[in-house]
Design an enzyme around this catalytic site. Structure first.
Site, short mmCIF file in Angstrom:
data_model
loop_
_atom_site.label_atom_id
_atom_site.label_comp_id
_atom_site.label_asym_id
_atom_site.label_seq_id
_atom_site.Cartn_x
_atom_site.Cartn_y
_atom_site.Cartn_z
N ASP A 1 62.67 31.03 53.74
CA ASP A 1 63.51 30.08 53.02
C ASP A 1 62.72 29.40 51.91
O ASP A 1 61.58 28.98 52.13
CB ASP A 1 63.96 28.98 54.00
CG ASP A 1 65.45 28.99 54.24
OD1 ASP A 1 66.19 29.55 53.42
OD2 ASP A 1 65.86 28.43 55.28
N LYS B 1 64.96 33.40 50.67
CA LYS B 1 66.36 32.97 50.75
C LYS B 1 66.49 31.64 50.04
O LYS B 1 65.60 30.80 50.12
CB LYS B 1 66.80 32.82 52.21
CG LYS B 1 68.21 32.23 52.37
CD LYS B 1 68.75 32.33 53.76
CE LYS B 1 68.44 31.19 54.67
NZ LYS B 1 68.83 29.84 54.20
N GLU C 1 69.66 28.56 48.78
CA GLU C 1 71.02 28.09 48.99
C GLU C 1 71.76 27.91 47.67
O GLU C 1 71.16 27.48 46.68
CB GLU C 1 70.99 26.73 49.72
CG GLU C 1 70.37 26.81 51.10
CD GLU C 1 70.34 25.45 51.82
OE1 GLU C 1 70.89 24.46 51.28
OE2 GLU C 1 69.77 25.40 52.93
N GLU D 1 77.45 30.27 56.27
CA GLU D 1 77.27 29.30 57.36
C GLU D 1 78.51 28.43 57.53
O GLU D 1 79.00 27.81 56.58
CB GLU D 1 76.02 28.42 57.07
CG GLU D 1 75.78 27.41 58.18
CD GLU D 1 74.38 26.80 58.20
OE1 GLU D 1 73.52 27.20 57.38
OE2 GLU D 1 74.16 25.90 59.03
O1 KIV Z 1 66.95 27.26 57.90
C1 KIV Z 1 67.63 27.98 58.64
O2 KIV Z 1 67.34 28.14 59.84
C2 KIV Z 1 68.81 28.64 58.08
C3 KIV Z 1 69.72 29.33 59.03
C4 KIV Z 1 70.52 28.34 59.78
C5 KIV Z 1 70.58 30.33 58.36
O3 KIV Z 1 69.02 28.57 56.92
#
Ligand code: KIV
Length: 270
Positions: A89, A119, A121, A188
Site C-alpha cells: 500500500d 496499491k 486509493e 471495499e
Molecule cells: O490496508 C488494507 O489492509 C487494505 C485492505 C483492507 C484492502 O487496504
C-alpha cells in the site's frame, strides 16, 4: 503441488486467473512469520496494507503510516513469503501531492522493499500517477469504494456506492483505472450487485472486501479473519479461528505456571 515447484504469483498470473474464472485468495500481512504461514497455506496475493497502522501500530486510522513503515514491513513480508504476489500500500500523502512524487515513492517501494506491485486509493484524482507508474513498469492495484485514507472526508466507515451517483462514479473509476494500466482493483464495502457489475465491466480482476461473492478475488485483514480481536466484528468478516481466545488462554496458563514455579521443569532445563 510440490512447494519447491511453485512459482511466485505475478500480476500477469492474477489477470489470467480472472480470465480462467479461478478465484484469487488474498490476505494482508505485515511481518515475516505471518507471511511464511500464509506461504505454506498457499495464499495467492499478500497485501502489505496500510492497515498496519491500525493492526500493528494501534492507531485509530491509517493516516499516520509512513513510506518508511511500508518499506520496512514489506521487506519483512518478502523475507517470509516466496510464492505470493506481494503488493504494498502507498501510505497517505505519499501519492496525493503530485504524480511525480507518487512515481518516485512507488519506485522506492519497488526498489527498496522488492514488492511486485503497489496499491493506491481513489479514481480520477490518481489517474495521472497510475499512468506514470504503469508506463514505467510499476504494476498498480487500485482501490475504490470505502477508501480508509479519506475517513476524515467521509466521516465514517459506512458502506459506499449506495446512491446512483456514487455507484456511477465507482464504475467510471474502475474503467478509468484499467485504462490507466492498473492490473487489479480492490472494491471495499460496496453493494454486491454493484461489485458484480464492475467485475463484468473490466478485464482486470476485482478483489472484494465486503463486496460480495461475484468479485474475482477476496481479501481480508488477517487479524480479523483469524479472530485476534473481540471488538471488531463487521458483517463481511468470516472468522476462521478465534486466536484471541487461544492466545489469551495460553498466555494466562504460562503466567500461572511461572508464578507457581511449574515452568520450567527438569526436562525443560539444562
Ligand atoms: O490496508 C488494507 O489492509 C487494505 C485492505 C483492507 C484492502 O487496504
Amino acid at each position: 503441488m510440490n512447494p519447491s515447484l511453485r512459482k511466485r504469483v505475478t500480476t500477469r498470473r492474477v489477470i489470467e486467473m480472472k480470465r480462467a474464472g479461478e478465484p484469487i485468495a488474498c490476505l494482508t500481512a505485515y511481518d515475516a512469520m505471518t507471511a511464511a504461514l500464509f506461504d505454506t497455506a498457499g495464499i495467492d496475493v499478500i497485501l502489505v496494507g496500510d492497515s498496519v497502522g491500525n493492526v500493528v501500530q494501534g492507531h485509530e486510522t491509517t493516516l499516520p503510516v509512513t513510506l518508511e513503515h511500508m518499506i520496512y514491513h514489506t521487506q519483512a513480508v518478502m523475507r517470509g513469503n516466496h510464492h505470493a504476489l506481494i503488493v504494498t500500500d502507498m501510505p497517505f500523502m505519499s501519492y496525493q501531492v503530485t504524480p511525480q512524487e507518487a512515481f518516485r515513492n512507488a519506485g522506492r517501494i519497488m526498489k527498496e522493499a522488492g514488492s511486485g506491485a503497489v496499491k493506491l486509493e481513489g479514481g480520477q484524482r490518481v489517474l495521472d500517477a497510475v499512468r506514470m507508474m504503469t508506463e514505467s513498469g510499476i504494476p498498480v492495484m487500485g482501490h475504490l469504494g470505502l477508501t480508509p485514507q479519506s475517513i476524515h472526508q467521509f466521516g465514517s466507515y459506512k458502506q459506499r456506492g449506495t446512491s446512483e451517483g456514487e455507484a456511477d462514479a465507482i464504475k467510471r473509476d474502475a474503467v478509468a483505472l484499467q485504462e490507466a494500466g492498473a492490473f487489479a482493483v480492490v472494491l471495499e464495502k460496496i453493494p454486491a450487485a454493484l461489485a458484480a457489475e464492475v467485475t463484468s465491466m473490466v478485464d482486470i480482476p476485482t478483489i472484494g472486501i465486503g463486496a460480495g461473492s461475484a468479485c474475482d478475488g477476496q481479501i481480508l485483514v488477517w487479524t480479523d479473519m483469524l479472530g485476534m480481536s473481540t471488538e471488531f466484528r463487521p458483517r463481511f468478516v468470516r472468522r476462521y479461528a478465534e486466536l484471541h481466545d487461544v492466545i489469551t488462554s495460553a498466555v494466562a496458563a504460562y503466567v500461572d505456571d511461572v508464578r507457581e514455579r511449574r515452568f520450567p521443569d527438569t526436562e525443560e532445563s539444562y
